[in-house]
Motif scaffolding. Structure first.
Motif, PDB file in Angstrom:
ATOM      1  N   THR A   3       0.807  -1.227   0.000  1.00  0.00           N
ATOM      2  CA  THR A   3       0.000   0.000   0.000  1.00  0.00           C
ATOM      3  C   THR A   3       0.836   1.271   0.000  1.00  0.00           C
ATOM      4  O   THR A   3       0.284   2.364   0.026  1.00  0.00           O
ATOM      5  CB  THR A   3      -0.927   0.023   1.222  1.00  0.00           C
ATOM      6  OG1 THR A   3      -0.125  -0.070   2.404  1.00  0.00           O
ATOM      7  CG2 THR A   3      -1.905  -1.134   1.185  1.00  0.00           C
ATOM      8  N   GLY A   4       2.165   1.135  -0.005  1.00  0.00           N
ATOM      9  CA  GLY A   4       3.009   2.318  -0.048  1.00  0.00           C
ATOM     10  C   GLY A   4       3.024   3.086   1.258  1.00  0.00           C
ATOM     11  O   GLY A   4       2.740   2.541   2.321  1.00  0.00           O
ATOM     12  N   TYR A   5       3.332   4.370   1.170  1.00  0.00           N
ATOM     13  CA  TYR A   5       3.417   5.201   2.367  1.00  0.00           C
ATOM     14  C   TYR A   5       3.115   6.644   2.012  1.00  0.00           C
ATOM     15  O   TYR A   5       3.011   7.009   0.842  1.00  0.00           O
ATOM     16  CB  TYR A   5       4.816   5.102   2.998  1.00  0.00           C
ATOM     17  CG  TYR A   5       5.932   5.696   2.163  1.00  0.00           C
ATOM     18  CD1 TYR A   5       6.255   7.050   2.265  1.00  0.00           C
ATOM     19  CD2 TYR A   5       6.664   4.913   1.271  1.00  0.00           C
ATOM     20  CE1 TYR A   5       7.269   7.600   1.497  1.00  0.00           C
ATOM     21  CE2 TYR A   5       7.681   5.462   0.506  1.00  0.00           C
ATOM     22  CZ  TYR A   5       7.985   6.811   0.625  1.00  0.00           C
ATOM     23  OH  TYR A   5       8.993   7.351  -0.136  1.00  0.00           O
ATOM     24  N   GLN A   6       2.966   7.459   3.038  1.00  0.00           N
ATOM     25  CA  GLN A   6       2.839   8.902   2.873  1.00  0.00           C
ATOM     26  C   GLN A   6       3.952   9.561   3.668  1.00  0.00           C
ATOM     27  O   GLN A   6       4.511   8.955   4.574  1.00  0.00           O
ATOM     28  CB  GLN A   6       1.505   9.404   3.434  1.00  0.00           C
ATOM     29  CG  GLN A   6       0.279   8.784   2.802  1.00  0.00           C
ATOM     30  CD  GLN A   6      -0.979   9.290   3.479  1.00  0.00           C
ATOM     31  OE1 GLN A   6      -1.560  10.274   3.048  1.00  0.00           O
ATOM     32  NE2 GLN A   6      -1.396   8.621   4.534  1.00  0.00           N
ATOM     33  N   GLN A   7       4.258  10.807   3.330  1.00  0.00           N
ATOM     34  CA  GLN A   7       5.176  11.562   4.163  1.00  0.00           C
ATOM     35  C   GLN A   7       4.378  12.330   5.206  1.00  0.00           C
ATOM     36  O   GLN A   7       3.279  12.809   4.932  1.00  0.00           O
ATOM     37  CB  GLN A   7       6.015  12.524   3.325  1.00  0.00           C
ATOM     38  CG  GLN A   7       7.054  11.812   2.467  1.00  0.00           C
ATOM     39  CD  GLN A   7       8.039  12.770   1.827  1.00  0.00           C
ATOM     40  OE1 GLN A   7       7.668  13.853   1.406  1.00  0.00           O
ATOM     41  NE2 GLN A   7       9.292  12.361   1.743  1.00  0.00           N
ATOM     42  N   LEU A   8       4.955  12.422   6.389  1.00  0.00           N
ATOM     43  CA  LEU A   8       4.332  13.189   7.463  1.00  0.00           C
ATOM     44  C   LEU A   8       4.148  14.638   7.021  1.00  0.00           C
ATOM     45  O   LEU A   8       5.020  15.209   6.361  1.00  0.00           O
ATOM     46  CB  LEU A   8       5.238  13.127   8.702  1.00  0.00           C
ATOM     47  CG  LEU A   8       4.709  13.760   9.978  1.00  0.00           C
ATOM     48  CD1 LEU A   8       3.600  12.892  10.568  1.00  0.00           C
ATOM     49  CD2 LEU A   8       5.833  13.922  10.998  1.00  0.00           C
ATOM     50  N   ASP A   9       3.005  15.210   7.374  1.00  0.00           N
ATOM     51  CA  ASP A   9       2.767  16.624   7.089  1.00  0.00           C
ATOM     52  C   ASP A   9       3.630  17.440   8.055  1.00  0.00           C
ATOM     53  O   ASP A   9       3.357  17.487   9.255  1.00  0.00           O
ATOM     54  CB  ASP A   9       1.290  16.962   7.273  1.00  0.00           C
ATOM     55  CG  ASP A   9       0.961  18.386   6.870  1.00  0.00           C
ATOM     56  OD1 ASP A   9       1.893  19.164   6.565  1.00  0.00           O
ATOM     57  OD2 ASP A   9      -0.227  18.743   6.869  1.00  0.00           O
ATOM     58  N   ILE A  10       4.690  18.059   7.538  1.00  0.00           N
ATOM     59  CA  ILE A  10       5.650  18.739   8.408  1.00  0.00           C
ATOM     60  C   ILE A  10       5.389  20.242   8.529  1.00  0.00           C
ATOM     61  O   ILE A  10       6.185  20.961   9.142  1.00  0.00           O
ATOM     62  CB  ILE A  10       7.098  18.488   7.925  1.00  0.00           C
ATOM     63  CG1 ILE A  10       7.273  18.906   6.464  1.00  0.00           C
ATOM     64  CG2 ILE A  10       7.471  17.033   8.118  1.00  0.00           C
ATOM     65  CD1 ILE A  10       8.696  18.805   5.961  1.00  0.00           C
ATOM     66  N   ARG A  11       4.272  20.694   7.975  1.00  0.00           N
ATOM     67  CA  ARG A  11       3.974  22.118   8.105  1.00  0.00           C
ATOM     68  C   ARG A  11       3.713  22.513   9.551  1.00  0.00           C
ATOM     69  O   ARG A  11       3.890  23.674   9.930  1.00  0.00           O
ATOM     70  CB  ARG A  11       2.770  22.488   7.234  1.00  0.00           C
ATOM     71  CG  ARG A  11       3.099  22.523   5.741  1.00  0.00           C
ATOM     72  CD  ARG A  11       1.870  22.688   4.889  1.00  0.00           C
ATOM     73  NE  ARG A  11       1.025  21.507   4.974  1.00  0.00           N
ATOM     74  CZ  ARG A  11      -0.061  21.308   4.251  1.00  0.00           C
ATOM     75  NH1 ARG A  11      -0.448  22.229   3.391  1.00  0.00           N
ATOM     76  NH2 ARG A  11      -0.766  20.209   4.376  1.00  0.00           N
ATOM     77  N   SER A  12       3.319  21.517  10.373  1.00  0.00           N
ATOM     78  CA  SER A  12       3.063  21.820  11.787  1.00  0.00           C
ATOM     79  C   SER A  12       4.349  21.904  12.603  1.00  0.00           C
ATOM     80  O   SER A  12       4.327  22.314  13.761  1.00  0.00           O
ATOM     81  CB  SER A  12       2.146  20.751  12.393  1.00  0.00           C
ATOM     82  OG  SER A  12       2.772  19.478  12.330  1.00  0.00           O
TER      83      SER A  12
END
Length: 203
Positions: A3-12
């Protein structure tokens, strides 16, 4: 099950100023930039000095971060720095790391090759990334030498934590397999059966 992966939303994570300056990008954005010819998004010029910042939002128990290592960030940064040296003459690449994890086949040799080139390795996490006009100020501590570093760069490449794609929790219920504490699918044994799930025929 792939299913792959996502990158963490680092804007926070405000200390990295991601989204506040066009020359602060992620490693995936840098991959795309390599295909177009390496340049600074702000002005189209080749960068002279580039910082690769590892473990952004990972290996930390702080809010909005994850505790696990992504396992690919170190080798990606080394690969990117070597490709950058080929693409941009006289470029000065720096890698800010927690500790280099080079545990795959040939990885240690790859790491040694980068050290023999012009790649600078700084053991220490970046505390702050400050846009300053055309330059980007990186503040970090070199934990090997016990000294504070304040360096300016043309381009900063962040390596965000990786997290499971949405839907993983629903999928394990359907398939009858398990998730590990990091939210990724759990193998039967990490050394002896690293691609088997707890159910026969599901890998």
């Amino acid at each position: 099950v792939c299913t792959g992966y996502q990158q963490l939303d680092i804007r926070s994570l405000g200390q990295y100023s991601y989204g506040l300056h066009p020359d602060i990008i992620t490693n995936l954005q840098f991959e795309r930039l390599m295909l177009q010819g390496v340049h600074r998004p702000s002005n189209g010029k080749p960068p002279k000095k580039v910082a690769f910042v590892l473990c952004v939002g990972s290996r930390s128990n702080s809010d909005n971060c994850v505790a696990h290592c992504c396992k690919i960030g170190c080798m990606n940064a080394i690969k990117h720095s070597l490709l950058l040296e080929k693409a941009v003459p006289n470029v000065d690449p720096w890698i800010f790391y927690t500790d280099v994890r080079a545990h795959g086949k040939g990885y240690e040799e790859f790491y040694s090759n980068a050290r023999n080139h012009n790649v600078r390795f700084i053991r220490g996490r970046v505390a702050e990334l400050i846009p300053n006009g055309d330059n980007l100020l990186v503040r970090a501590e070199d934990t090997l030498f016990g000294m504070q570093i304040d360096e300016t760069f043309d381009l900063v490449v962040l390596s965000p934590a990786i997290v499971p794609n949405t839907g993983a929790e629903e999928l394990v219920k359907i398939l009858g397999i398990d998730l590990g504490p990091d939210g990724f699918f759990l193998e039967r044994h990490h050394k002896l059966r690293p691609v088997d799930s707890k159910r026969e025929g599901i890998f």
